[in-house]
Motif scaffolding. Structure first.
Motif, PDB file in Angstrom:
ATOM      1  N   UNK A 218      14.985  13.556 -16.757  1.00  0.00           N
ATOM      2  CA  UNK A 218      16.164  13.064 -17.470  1.00  0.00           C
ATOM      3  C   UNK A 218      16.894  12.018 -16.635  1.00  0.00           C
ATOM      4  N   UNK A 219      16.994  12.288 -15.315  1.00  0.00           N
ATOM      5  CA  UNK A 219      17.647  11.328 -14.418  1.00  0.00           C
ATOM      6  C   UNK A 219      16.853  10.024 -14.338  1.00  0.00           C
ATOM      7  N   UNK A 220      15.521  10.124 -14.395  1.00  0.00           N
ATOM      8  CA  UNK A 220      14.696   8.915 -14.359  1.00  0.00           C
ATOM      9  C   UNK A 220      14.954   8.052 -15.592  1.00  0.00           C
ATOM     10  N   UNK A 221      15.048   8.700 -16.764  1.00  0.00           N
ATOM     11  CA  UNK A 221      15.343   7.937 -17.985  1.00  0.00           C
ATOM     12  C   UNK A 221      16.735   7.316 -17.917  1.00  0.00           C
ATOM     13  N   UNK A 222      17.692   8.061 -17.370  1.00  0.00           N
ATOM     14  CA  UNK A 222      19.053   7.534 -17.227  1.00  0.00           C
ATOM     15  C   UNK A 222      19.069   6.335 -16.288  1.00  0.00           C
ATOM     16  N   UNK A 223      18.256   6.407 -15.245  1.00  0.00           N
ATOM     17  CA  UNK A 223      18.207   5.293 -14.297  1.00  0.00           C
ATOM     18  C   UNK A 223      17.666   4.034 -14.971  1.00  0.00           C
TER      19      UNK A 223
ATOM     20  N   UNK B 140       7.741   5.620 -14.840  1.00  0.00           N
ATOM     21  CA  UNK B 140       8.419   6.659 -15.626  1.00  0.00           C
ATOM     22  C   UNK B 140       7.451   7.353 -16.580  1.00  0.00           C
ATOM     23  N   UNK B 141       6.590   6.575 -17.227  1.00  0.00           N
ATOM     24  CA  UNK B 141       5.599   7.156 -18.142  1.00  0.00           C
ATOM     25  C   UNK B 141       4.669   8.101 -17.386  1.00  0.00           C
TER      26      UNK B 141
ATOM     27  N   UNK C  63      12.463  10.296  -8.299  1.00  0.00           N
ATOM     28  CA  UNK C  63      13.037  11.130  -9.363  1.00  0.00           C
ATOM     29  C   UNK C  63      11.939  11.853 -10.139  1.00  0.00           C
ATOM     30  N   UNK C  64      10.878  11.118 -10.490  1.00  0.00           N
ATOM     31  CA  UNK C  64       9.771  11.738 -11.219  1.00  0.00           C
ATOM     32  C   UNK C  64       9.039  12.755 -10.351  1.00  0.00           C
ATOM     33  N   UNK C  65       8.914  12.448  -9.050  1.00  0.00           N
ATOM     34  CA  UNK C  65       8.238  13.368  -8.131  1.00  0.00           C
ATOM     35  C   UNK C  65       8.962  14.694  -8.002  1.00  0.00           C
ATOM     36  N   UNK C  66      10.301  14.693  -8.163  1.00  0.00           N
ATOM     37  CA  UNK C  66      11.083  15.931  -8.104  1.00  0.00           C
ATOM     38  C   UNK C  66      11.300  16.518  -9.493  1.00  0.00           C
ATOM     39  N   UNK C  67      10.578  15.980 -10.480  1.00  0.00           N
ATOM     40  CA  UNK C  67      10.644  16.446 -11.866  1.00  0.00           C
ATOM     41  C   UNK C  67      12.032  16.251 -12.484  1.00  0.00           C
TER      42      UNK C  67
ATOM     43  N   UNK D 268       6.934  10.826 -22.578  1.00  0.00           N
ATOM     44  CA  UNK D 268       6.104   9.687 -22.197  1.00  0.00           C
ATOM     45  C   UNK D 268       5.883   8.751 -23.380  1.00  0.00           C
ATOM     46  N   UNK D 269       5.641   9.326 -24.556  1.00  0.00           N
ATOM     47  CA  UNK D 269       5.422   8.493 -25.747  1.00  0.00           C
ATOM     48  C   UNK D 269       6.703   7.797 -26.182  1.00  0.00           C
ATOM     49  N   UNK D 270       7.861   8.456 -26.010  1.00  0.00           N
ATOM     50  CA  UNK D 270       9.134   7.813 -26.317  1.00  0.00           C
ATOM     51  C   UNK D 270       9.363   6.603 -25.408  1.00  0.00           C
ATOM     52  N   UNK D 271       9.017   6.764 -24.140  1.00  0.00           N
ATOM     53  CA  UNK D 271       9.145   5.645 -23.202  1.00  0.00           C
ATOM     54  C   UNK D 271       8.208   4.508 -23.588  1.00  0.00           C
TER      55      UNK D 271
END
Length: 828
Positions: free
Chosen positions: A497-502, A521-522, A490-494, A534-537
Motif C-alpha cells: 500500500x505504501x509503494x502505491x502511495x509513493x 511495483x508490479x 517498500x515492496x521487499x518489506x511487503x 499488480x493488474x491494477x498497476x
C-alpha cells in the motif's frame, strides 16, 4: 562538427542549469556510474582548496599550483600566475605579506556596508600600479575567505564599488576569473567570465587558459571553447586545445579528438607540444593512450614525467598493476625519478583492486626514497581499507587524516558512506553524517543516492524516505534511481500500500514516473501474490501513457505461476505477442519452471519446442530447468541428453546445471553415474560445496561409507571448503552402522574445520546411538557436548531419559538428571 556535438549533448542547457543553481558544496564533478569511478576522478584531479587549504595556499603563493596539480592527475598544468605568459616569478615576491593582508581584512570587516569593499579598493590600487602578482594573491585570500558560490556577491560588490569601466577595473575582473579557476572553483569562474562578456570586458589568455583547465572534466568546456574563439591568439594556446582534446578523450570520442587535432594542426591554430599530447594521453584508455604516445614520439616529443604518470595512473586504475610497476621502473631508467604522484597512482591502484598486501610494499618503497606520504596517499590507504571491508582500520586512518589538519571533501565522504552502508554499519553512518555537517559540507546528489540506496538495502525504509524529502527540500531533485531504491525496499518489506502511495505522490509532484518504477511495483505485488494489485498497476501504467515492457509481463507471468495459474500465465504470454512484445528467455523459463514443479513434463516439452520454434535461444538456466523436470519425472536418460545437447551447441553448463543432474542420479541411487558427472564437471567448472554434499550423502545412503570417508579425506587434504552437512551426514551414517569411534573422529574434524557443533547436531547423533541401545557411546557424546559448553535442550533430555529408563540404568539416569538440573531444565 563541434556544433553538432554540442547540440547532441545539450551543453547549453547543462550550462544554464549550472549557472542558475550555484551551491556552496564545491565544484560538482561530472556524473559517475559508480562511487569507485568518482573516487578515481577525485584522487587524480589534484588537491582542491576544500581538500587541503594549506597545501593549496602554499602552491598558490609560490605560483606553482598548476605544476603540482599536473603531477597528480596527469594533465599538463596551466601557466604560472604572472602578468605576462613568459614572466618568471620574482624571488622577493614569492611570499605575500600576511600581516598586510590580515590588516586589510580587519579594516574591511570594520568598514560600513560591504566588508569586502576595502579589499576590492586595494585590488583596484594594485591594478592601477601594475602589481598584478600581488593583485592575484590578494584576490586569492579574498576568494578563499568567501568560499564556493561567492561569485555573484563579489561581482555585485565590484559593480557597487567601481560602476564605471576602465582598464584597471577590467584587470580586476580578469584576475578574479583566473583566481577562481586556479582554486578549482569553475562554476564561480564561469559566472564572472559571463559577467565580463555581458559588460564587453575582454579576457586575457591566462584567464581563458585557467578557466578551460578548470572545466576540463565537465561538458561546459564546449561552451567556453566557442565563447573564446576570437582573433586574439588565444586559440593557438596549447592549454586550451589540451583541455578540449582531453575532454573528448575522457568521454571516448576518439575520432572527434583526432579529427580536431588534425584540423587545427593543418590550419596552423595548433602547434603539437607536450601539453597537448599529455592531455590526450591522460584522458584516454590505456590502448588509445599508447597510440597517442607513439604519435607523440614520432612527432619528436620524448615522454616526460607527466606522460609516464598518466600512463601509470591509467594502468593502475584498469588493474594492469604489473605493467604499471614495470613502467615506473622504465621511468627511472630514463633518468626520471618516481615521485609522490607516481607512488600515489600505484597505491591507489592496489587499494582499488583490494591488494592491500602490495600496498604496504609500495608505501615502503616510497619511504625508502625519502618521500613523505601526503594527503592523497593517506586518502588512498583509507579508501583501500574501507573497500576491502576493513572498516575499523579505515576509520582509524580517517581520524588520522583529520588529526593532521587535512580536510576531506564530500566526494571522499561519499566513498566512506558507501562502504559503511555496504558493511551495514548504520551507527557509523550516522556519526559520519554528523561529522560532515560539523565540517560545513553539504550532501550532494551522490551522497543522497548512496544513503537512500544503503538504507533501503538494510531495511531502513523510513530513514530513506526522510532523506528523499530532505534532498528535495535542498533543491536536489531525486532521480529515477533514488525512487527505484525506495520502491524496491517498500515492496521487499511487503508494504504494498505504501509503494502505491509513493507512486501516487510522484505523479502528484509531476515527477517523471517511467516504466522502470512501475515494473518494480508490479513485480513487488506479483511476488507477494497480490495479482489484483499488480493488474491494477498495469492498467494505471497504460492509462498514464506508459507502455508495458517485457519485464512488466514477465513479473505478471511469474506471479500467476506462483499462484498455480499456469493456464493464465500462458494466456498472458500470448497477450504479450498481441501487444507487439516478443517473449524472451526469461518469459519462457519462468513458465517452464512452473510446469516442472507441477510435474507436467509434456507441457514443459511442448513449451520448450515453441520457444525454440519462435527463435528464442534457451540459456543455461532454461536447460537446467528442463533437466530438473526430466529428473523429477525419473527420465534421467533424457536429462543427461540435455547436457550433451548443451555441449554440442556450445552453451556452457554452469554449476547449477551439473548439480541438478548429479542430484537426480543421487536420488535415483545411481552413485556411479553421479561420480561420473562429477568428473565431467571438473573439466568445465569447479564443483561447489552443494556438489560434495550430494555425493557424500548419496554414498552414505548407499552404505558405501569407505568411499564417502575417502572422498571427504581427499577434499580436506586439497583444502576444499566443505559444508557442515557433508560432515554430519557421514557422522550419522557411522552411528547407524555401529562405528561410533569414527563418528567421534569426524565430529572433531568438523569442529577443527571451523564449524560450531550445535545441540541439534549432538541430538541427531545421540538419538541414533540410543535407538540402537549403544548407551555407552551415547555417554561419550554427552560428555563431549557438556565439555564443549553446549547445554542440552528438552528434546535431548527426553531422548536420553527414555533410553536410560529402557536400559534400566538408574545410576546413569540420576547422574544425567543432576547435570540437567544444573543446566536449568526440568527433570522427570
Amino acid at each position: 562538427m563541434l556544433l553538432v556535438l554540442r547540440q547532441q549533448l545539450k551543453f547549453r542547457s547543462f550550462l544554464r542549469k549550472s549557472r542558475n543553481s550555484p551551491r556552496a558544496g564545491g565544484s560538482t564533478p561530472p556524473p559517475f556510474s559508480s562511487v569507485t569511478a568518482a573516487a578515481a576522478y577525485d584522487l587524480f584531479r589534484g588537491v582542491s582548496g576544500s581538500e587541503d587549504d594549506r597545501l593549496a595556499e602554499e602552491e598558490f603563493l609560490s605560483s606553482r599550483l598548476g605544476v603540482v596539480g599536473a603531477g597528480q592527475h596527469g594533465a599538463s598544468p596551466p601557466p604560472p600566475l604572472s602578468s605576462q605568459p613568459g614572466e618568471a616569478p620574482a624571488e622577493d615576491e614569492s611570499v605575500l605579506d600576511g600581516a598586510r593582508v590580515g590588516a586589510a581584512m580587519a579594516c574591511s570587516s570594520s568598514s560600513p556596508g560591504d566588508p569586502r569593499l576595502s579589499l576590492l579598493s586595494e585590488c583596484y590600487d594594485l591594478a592601477r600600479s601594475g602589481r598584478r602578482r600581488e593583485l592575484k594573491r590578494t584576490l586569492h585570500h579574498l576568494v578563499r575567505r568567501e568560499g564556493y558560490g561567492s561569485a555573484a556577491s563579489l561581482c555585485k560588490s565590484l559593480l557597487d564599488c567601481f560602476g564605471g569601466r576602465d582598464g584597471d577595473v577590467d584587470l580586476v575582473w580578469d584576475s578574479l576569473v583566473e583566481v577562481y579557476a586556479r582554486r578549482e572553483m569553475p562554476r564561480d569562474a564561469l559566472f564572472v567570465f559571463d559577467e565580463m562578456n555581458l559588460r564587453s570586458v575582454s579576457s586575457s589568455a591566462d584567464a581563458c587558459q585557467s578557466l578551460m583547465h578548470s572545466l576540463r572534466n565537465t561538458d561546459m568546456v564546449w561552451d567556453l571553447y566557442e565563447k573564446i574563439r576570437r582573433p586574439q591568439g588565444i586559440l593557438s594556446s596549447s592549454c586550451i586545445h589540451g583541455a578540449l582534446l582531453g575532454h573528448l578523450c575522457r568521454h571516448g570520442w576518439m575520432k572527434e579528438a583526432v579529427s580536431l587535432f588534425q584540423d587545427k594542426r593543418g590550419s596552423g591554430e595548433l602547434q603539437p607540444c607536450l601539453t597537448v599530447f599529455n592531455a590526450m594521453i591522460a584522458g584516454s584508455s590505456t590502448f588509445v593512450a599508447k597510440s597517442f604516445l607513439s604519435l607523440m614520439i614520432r612527432s619528436g616529443f620524448p615522454p616526460d614525467e607527466t606522460t609516464y604518470n598518466s600512463l601509470i595512473q591509467r594502468l593502475s586504475l584498469e588493474g594492469s598493476l604489473e605493467e604499471a610497476l614495470a613502467l615506473s621502473a622504465a621511468m627511472e631508467q630514463e633518468g626520471m625519478e618516481n615521485g609522490v604522484a607516481t607512488f600515489n597512482a600505484l597505491i591507489y591502484g592496489f587499494c582499488l583492486h583490494r591488494m592491500m598486501n602490495m600496498v604496504w610494499k609500495v608505501v615502503k618503497m616510497m619511504l625508502t626514497r625519502g618521500l613523505s606520504p601526503g594527503y592523497l596517499t593517506y586518502r588512498a590507504l583509507m579508501i583501500g581499507h574501507f573497500q576491502s571491508g576493513n572498516v575499523e582500520e579505515g576509520l582509524k586512518l580517517k581520524d588520522a587524516i583529520l588529526a593532521r589538519g587535512f580536510q576531506m571533501n564530500i566526494i571522499t565522504y561519499n566513498i566512506l558512506l558507501h562502504s559503511l552502508c555496504e558493511a551495514g554499519r548504520l551507527d557509523e553512518v550516522e556519526r559520519l553524517l554528523t561529522e560532515i555537517r560539523r565540517h560545513g559540507l553539504e550532501l550532494d546528489h551522490v551522497a543522497y543516492s548512496t544513503l537512500i540506496h544503503g538504507f533501503c538495502k538494510l531495511g531502513e525504509t523510513h530513514r530513506a524516505l526522510e532523506l528523499s524529502r530532505a534532498m528535495a527540500t535542498r533543491g536536489i531533485a531525486p532521480n529515477s534511481y533514488n525512487h527505484l531504491s525506495v520502491l524496491l525496499a517498500l515492496c521487499g518489506k511487503n508494504l504494498l500500500r505504501e509503494a502505491r502511495q509513493y507512486l501516487c505522490h510522484l505523479r502528484r509532484e509531476a515527477r517523471q514516473v517511467d516504466a522502470v518504477l512501475y515494473n518494480a511495483a508490479v513485480d513487488g505485488h506479483a511476488k507477494a501474490g497480490d495479482l489484483n494489485g499488480a493488474l491494477l498497476l498495469l492498467g494505471e501504467m497504460m492509462k498514464s501513457g506508459i507502455s508495458p515492457t517485457v519485464v512488466t509481463f514477465n513479473s505478471l507471468v511469474h506471479g500467476l505461476c506462483c499462484c498455480g495459474k499456469l493456464a493464465e500465465g500462458r494466456a498472458l504470454m500470448a497477450a504479450m505477442v498481441r501487444q507487439g512484445l516478443a517473449p524472451n528467455a526469461v518469459s519462457y523459463t519462468t513458465l517452464l519452471d512452473a510446469y516442472c514443479r507441477e510435474g507436467d513434463v509434456g507441457a514443459m516439452v511442448d513449451l520448450f519446442d515453441e520457444m525454440v520454434g519462435r527463435g528464442v535461444a534457451p540459456n543455461t538456466v532454461t536447460y537446467s530447468v528442463i533437466m530438473k523436470g526430466f529428473c523429477r519425472a525419473g527420465q534421467l536418460g533424457k536429462a543427461a541428453a540435455v547436457l550433451k545437447d548443451m555441449h554440442a551447441k556450445g552453451i556452457p553448463a554452469d554449476q547449477i546445471a551439473f548439480n541438478t543432474l548429479i542430484q537426480g542420479f543421487c536420488e535415483a541411487r545411481d552413485v556411479g553415474m553421479a561420480l561420473h558427472l562429477h568428473d565431467e564437471m571438473l573439466k568445465h567448472v569447479r564443483p561447489t560445496p552443494v556438489t560434495y554434499n550430494l555425493l557424500v550423502n548419496a554414498l552414505c545412503v548407499s552404505h558405501n561409507l569407505c568411499a564417502a570417508e575417502t572422498l571427504v579425506g581427499d577434499l580436506l587434504e586439497k583444502g576444499v571448503r566443505l559444508r557442515k552437512f557433508a560432515f554430519t551426514a557421514l557422522i550419522k551414517a557411522q552411528c547407524v552402522v555401529g562405528s561410533p569411534q569414527k563418528a567421534v573422529l569426524l565430529f572433531q574434524n568438523m569442529i577443527q574445520a571451523g564449524f560450531d557443533a550445535s545441540v541439534e547436531d549432538y541430538t541427531a547423533v545421540i538419538h541414533r546411538l540410543c535407538k540402537r541401545r549403544r548407551l555407552k557411546d551415547a555417554k561419550v557424546f554427552l560428555n563431549m557436548m557438556l565439555r564443549a559448553g553446549v547445554h542440552p535442550d528438552q528434546m535431548l533430555f527426553d531422548v536420553v531419559h527414555e533410553a536410560f529408563s529402557r536400559g534400566d540404568d538408574r545410576r546413569s539416569m540420576l547422574a544425567w538428571q543432576g547435570k540437567i538440573l544444573m543446566s536449568g531444565l526440568p527433570s522427570k
